[in-house]
Design a protein around this motif. Structure first.
Motif, PDB file in Angstrom:
ATOM      1  N   PHE A 327       0.811  -1.219   0.000  1.00 30.99           N
ATOM      2  CA  PHE A 327       0.000   0.000   0.000  1.00 30.99           C
ATOM      3  C   PHE A 327       0.845   1.270   0.000  1.00 30.99           C
ATOM      4  N   ARG A 328       1.846   1.327   0.866  1.00 25.70           N
ATOM      5  CA  ARG A 328       2.590   2.573   1.023  1.00 25.70           C
ATOM      6  C   ARG A 328       3.275   2.993  -0.270  1.00 25.70           C
ATOM      7  N   ARG A 329       3.938   2.058  -0.923  1.00 26.44           N
ATOM      8  CA  ARG A 329       4.638   2.394  -2.166  1.00 26.44           C
ATOM      9  C   ARG A 329       3.653   2.795  -3.258  1.00 26.44           C
ATOM     10  N   ILE A 330       2.516   2.111  -3.301  1.00 27.85           N
ATOM     11  CA  ILE A 330       1.537   2.402  -4.346  1.00 27.85           C
ATOM     12  C   ILE A 330       0.988   3.813  -4.189  1.00 27.85           C
ATOM     13  N   VAL A 331       0.521   4.183  -2.977  1.00 26.62           N
ATOM     14  CA  VAL A 331      -0.127   5.489  -2.830  1.00 26.62           C
ATOM     15  C   VAL A 331       0.869   6.634  -3.017  1.00 26.62           C
ATOM     16  N   ILE A 332       2.143   6.398  -2.699  1.00 32.15           N
ATOM     17  CA  ILE A 332       3.152   7.447  -2.894  1.00 32.15           C
ATOM     18  C   ILE A 332       3.471   7.628  -4.376  1.00 32.15           C
ATOM     19  N   ASN A 334       1.960   6.275  -7.055  1.00 27.16           N
ATOM     20  CA  ASN A 334       0.822   6.412  -7.952  1.00 27.16           C
ATOM     21  C   ASN A 334       0.191   7.801  -7.887  1.00 27.16           C
ATOM     22  N   SER A 335       0.300   8.474  -6.737  1.00 24.26           N
ATOM     23  CA  SER A 335      -0.224   9.842  -6.673  1.00 24.26           C
ATOM     24  C   SER A 335       0.545  10.762  -7.619  1.00 24.26           C
ATOM     25  N   LEU A 336       1.846  10.518  -7.758  1.00 22.62           N
ATOM     26  CA  LEU A 336       2.654  11.292  -8.700  1.00 22.62           C
ATOM     27  C   LEU A 336       2.290  10.962 -10.144  1.00 22.62           C
ATOM     28  N   LEU A 337       2.103   9.672 -10.426  1.00 23.25           N
ATOM     29  CA  LEU A 337       1.735   9.261 -11.784  1.00 23.25           C
ATOM     30  C   LEU A 337       0.371   9.816 -12.172  1.00 23.25           C
ATOM     31  N   CYS A 338      -0.575   9.787 -11.220  1.00 22.16           N
ATOM     32  CA  CYS A 338      -1.907  10.325 -11.502  1.00 22.16           C
ATOM     33  C   CYS A 338      -1.843  11.822 -11.806  1.00 22.16           C
ATOM     34  N   GLY A 339      -1.060  12.556 -11.012  1.00 27.72           N
ATOM     35  CA  GLY A 339      -0.936  13.989 -11.230  1.00 27.72           C
ATOM     36  C   GLY A 339      -0.342  14.324 -12.586  1.00 27.72           C
ATOM     37  N   VAL A 340       0.683  13.574 -12.974  1.00 27.67           N
ATOM     38  CA  VAL A 340       1.325  13.804 -14.277  1.00 27.67           C
ATOM     39  C   VAL A 340       0.365  13.466 -15.413  1.00 27.67           C
ATOM     40  N   SER A 341      -0.332  12.332 -15.308  1.00 25.23           N
ATOM     41  CA  SER A 341      -1.254  11.928 -16.370  1.00 25.23           C
ATOM     42  C   SER A 341      -2.413  12.923 -16.487  1.00 25.23           C
ATOM     43  N   PHE A 342      -2.842  13.475 -15.347  1.00 19.60           N
ATOM     44  CA  PHE A 342      -3.932  14.446 -15.373  1.00 19.60           C
ATOM     45  C   PHE A 342      -3.482  15.744 -16.028  1.00 19.60           C
ATOM     46  N   THR A 373      -9.023   2.858  -4.814  1.00 21.37           N
ATOM     47  CA  THR A 373      -9.250   1.577  -4.153  1.00 21.37           C
ATOM     48  C   THR A 373      -8.252   1.365  -3.022  1.00 21.37           C
ATOM     49  N   SER A 374      -7.006   1.723  -3.253  1.00 20.70           N
ATOM     50  CA  SER A 374      -5.983   1.584  -2.213  1.00 20.70           C
ATOM     51  C   SER A 374      -6.308   2.468  -1.013  1.00 20.70           C
ATOM     52  N   LEU A 375      -6.699   3.704  -1.259  1.00 21.75           N
ATOM     53  CA  LEU A 375      -7.028   4.620  -0.170  1.00 21.75           C
ATOM     54  C   LEU A 375      -8.258   4.165   0.604  1.00 21.75           C
ATOM     55  N   ASN A 376      -9.269   3.671  -0.102  1.00 18.32           N
ATOM     56  CA  ASN A 376     -10.486   3.195   0.562  1.00 18.32           C
ATOM     57  C   ASN A 376     -10.197   2.021   1.476  1.00 18.32           C
ATOM     58  N   ALA A 377      -9.349   1.115   1.023  1.00 17.91           N
ATOM     59  CA  ALA A 377      -9.002  -0.045   1.844  1.00 17.91           C
ATOM     60  C   ALA A 377      -8.085   0.352   3.000  1.00 17.91           C
ATOM     61  N   THR A 440      -1.028  19.060 -10.002  1.00 17.31           N
ATOM     62  CA  THR A 440      -0.038  19.362  -8.960  1.00 17.31           C
ATOM     63  C   THR A 440      -0.648  19.217  -7.574  1.00 17.31           C
ATOM     64  N   LEU A 441      -1.893  19.662  -7.410  1.00 19.25           N
ATOM     65  CA  LEU A 441      -2.583  19.515  -6.127  1.00 19.25           C
ATOM     66  C   LEU A 441      -2.682  18.047  -5.727  1.00 19.25           C
ATOM     67  N   ALA A 442      -3.009  17.200  -6.685  1.00 18.33           N
ATOM     68  CA  ALA A 442      -3.089  15.761  -6.394  1.00 18.33           C
ATOM     69  C   ALA A 442      -1.734  15.204  -5.978  1.00 18.33           C
ATOM     70  N   MET A 443      -0.678  15.679  -6.596  1.00 19.55           N
ATOM     71  CA  MET A 443       0.660  15.182  -6.262  1.00 19.55           C
ATOM     72  C   MET A 443       1.100  15.608  -4.866  1.00 19.55           C
ATOM     73  N   LEU A 444       0.569  16.706  -4.358  1.00 13.97           N
ATOM     74  CA  LEU A 444       0.923  17.159  -3.009  1.00 13.97           C
ATOM     75  C   LEU A 444       0.486  16.164  -1.938  1.00 13.97           C
ATOM     76  N   SER A 445      -0.457  15.290  -2.268  1.00 18.17           N
ATOM     77  CA  SER A 445      -0.887  14.273  -1.306  1.00 18.17           C
ATOM     78  C   SER A 445       0.252  13.339  -0.922  1.00 18.17           C
ATOM     79  N   THR A 446       1.274  13.261  -1.763  1.00 22.65           N
ATOM     80  CA  THR A 446       2.441  12.418  -1.460  1.00 22.65           C
ATOM     81  C   THR A 446       3.080  12.812  -0.125  1.00 22.65           C
ATOM     82  N   LEU A 447       3.027  14.089   0.222  1.00 26.20           N
ATOM     83  CA  LEU A 447       3.621  14.547   1.482  1.00 26.20           C
ATOM     84  C   LEU A 447       2.952  13.874   2.684  1.00 26.20           C
TER      85      LEU A 447
END
Length: 467
Positions: A327-332, A334-342, A373-377, A440-447
């Motif tokens: 979980f930890r590696r995915i949410v860190i 993947n949040s960056l990948l989602c931000g870039v793709s968006f 899904t990762s965050l919900n679980a 960029t806002l979505a990527m800030l969740s990595t912090l």
């Protein structure tokens, strides 16, 4: 076909039909925003209020839905929710002004807030454990099909008929749901239901409504700047009073103390930033495709539904991905990948091939599905069984508020960029910068996610592997 099934399996199908109506309506409006704005004679950005009011209504009334069901009975509350949702749909269809349309969407949200959690409660209480997986499978169908069919149906109706039919088609579905629910759903109650936290409901409900209304009306939509600012500040003041109330109430509406759990804290607060960034998708994407690239609503819907198809595809890979990376590696990551793709959505122009846009949206849907899904679980990884109900409520409220805030912030970004570039009307470049800002806002969740302890949520991945 219904009488051939056992009663405890007929009930999930009825609830699934009602939830399909709610899920479909939540997505069908997105591709119709430009058409609605033109017909009502308002700036398309002003329709952020229609999206935000619905989400705020969900956030306000979801916390009391379980109490209402326990107090008045699941069948009565579920049927009332369907009726309220149908009334909101009718009011939307006959709205002739932005104010009326926003108010009608708020009424719709009241019905939707009761339908979803009460429907699930009916299934959990009335289905034998050996049939629970099958029953819950019926209920997941609306969540999967609604986002796929919504943009298509909304685009088709807006292009070839009239946007008002988007809301009128809910009426026969609601009528059927009312009849079937009256015949097949038991009116279950809980005699041990604690008293409602009325003060907590007043502080959170009125506070959230005023704060979000004030923020969403900034930008000269419906209210003056002075009124918008006053409403926002009043709402924030009411919300600031809630934590003290919560500490001294034996049965608080929202249990903020659950945020001390690291995994729940990361999922709710880190997830808030991520969901706010991604929650702007139903607002920004259809507007860019139609106003920026000149597509019809139907063409826009054909492309945007690919994000939902990508989400469905990713669900089939989730168990293996979680076991492989954790979980930890995915949410860190993947949040960056989602931000870039968006942010990449904003790079398209009139010469971009549709197959490339389709592939990009499909990939974006896959990545966002993995994160959601990762965050919900992860939210419930370390929550005690007796706290699950309170945790679910607080998590649901946070998700709806994040989505509403995402629409509001995206509208701010779009207006600000357009004003800075001196554009009298929205241009394609305005959307490009707005997608970059929200990504960029979505990527800030990595912090927030980086604070998770090593091995966070591994007990869930292990449980999936053992099962």
């Amino acid at each position: 076909m219904l009488p051939a099934l056992p009663r405890h399996l007929i009930t999930p199908l009825i609830i699934a039909t009602a939830l399909f109506m709610e899920n479909l309506d939540a997505t069908v409006i997105s591709t119709s925003l430009p058409a609605i704005a033109q017909d009502l004679g308002v700036d398309p950005i002003a329709l952020k209020l229609a999206l935000t009011s619905y989400l705020v209504s969900l956030a306000v009334f979801i916390p009391i839905s379980g109490w209402m069901a326990d107090r008045y009975g699941t069948r009565r509350v579920f049927r009332t929710a369907i009726a309220v949702f149908a009334l909101g749909s009718l009011l939307c269809a006959f709205s002739s002004s932005l104010t009326g349309f926003v108010a009608a969407r708020f009424v719709q949200g009241m019905g939707g807030a009761m339908m979803v959690p009460v429907g699930r409660l009916v299934i959990l209480r009335g289905t034998p454990k050996q049939d629970l997986v099958r029953a819950m499978g019926y209920v997941t169908i609306p969540a999967l099909l609604g986002p796929v069919l919504g943009p298509l149906l909304g685009g088709f109706i807006s292009t070839y008929f009239h946007w008002r039919w988007i809301f009128l088609i809910n009426l026969p579905i609601a009528a059927l749901g009312l009849v079937l629910a009256g015949r097949h759903i038991a009116n279950l109650r809980d005699a041990a239901n604690p008293p409602l936290d009325k003060t907590g409901f007043l502080l959170t409900g009125l506070g959230l409504s005023l704060a979000m209304l004030g923020l969403a009306t900034e930008g000269k939509h419906m209210l003056s700047v002075a009124w918008s600012s006053s409403l926002a500040l009043s709402g924030l003041l009411l919300l600031a009073l809630y934590p003290r109330h919560e500490r001294h109430h034996p049965h608080p509406l929202l249990r903020l103390s659950l945020l001390r759990t690291p995994t729940f804290h990361a999922s709710v607060l880190g997830g808030f930033l991520f969901r706010a960034g991604m929650g702007s998708t139903p607002f920004l994407l259809p507007l860019m495709l139609q106003l920026g690239l000149g597509m019809t609503p139907f063409e826009s819907g054909l492309l945007t539904c690919s994000t939902a198809i990508g989400a469905i595809f990713m669900k089939t890979l989730m168990p293996r991905v979680l076991q492989r990376f954790g979980f930890r590696r995915i949410v860190i990551v993947n949040s960056l990948l989602c931000g870039v793709s968006f942010a990449a959505y904003g790079l398209f122009d009139a010469s971009s091939p549709h197959w490339l846009m389709l592939a990009t949206f499909l990939l974006g849907g896959c990545l966002r599905s993995l994160q959601f899904t990762s965050l919900n679980a992860l939210a419930f990884a370390d929550i005690r069984q007796q706290d699950m109900s309170h945790a679910s409520t607080l998590s649901s409220v946070g998700q709806q508020l994040a989505s509403g805030m995402g629409v509001t912030l995206a509208a701010f970004a779009l207006q600000g960029v357009s004003a800075l570039q001196g554009h009298a009307t929205l241009q394609l470049s305005d959307f490009s910068w707005s997608f970059a800002i929200m990504g960029t806002l979505a990527m800030l969740s990595t912090l927030q996610f980086r604070r998770l302890p090593p091995g966070a949520g591994d007990n869930l991945a292990t449980a999936k592997a053992d099962s």
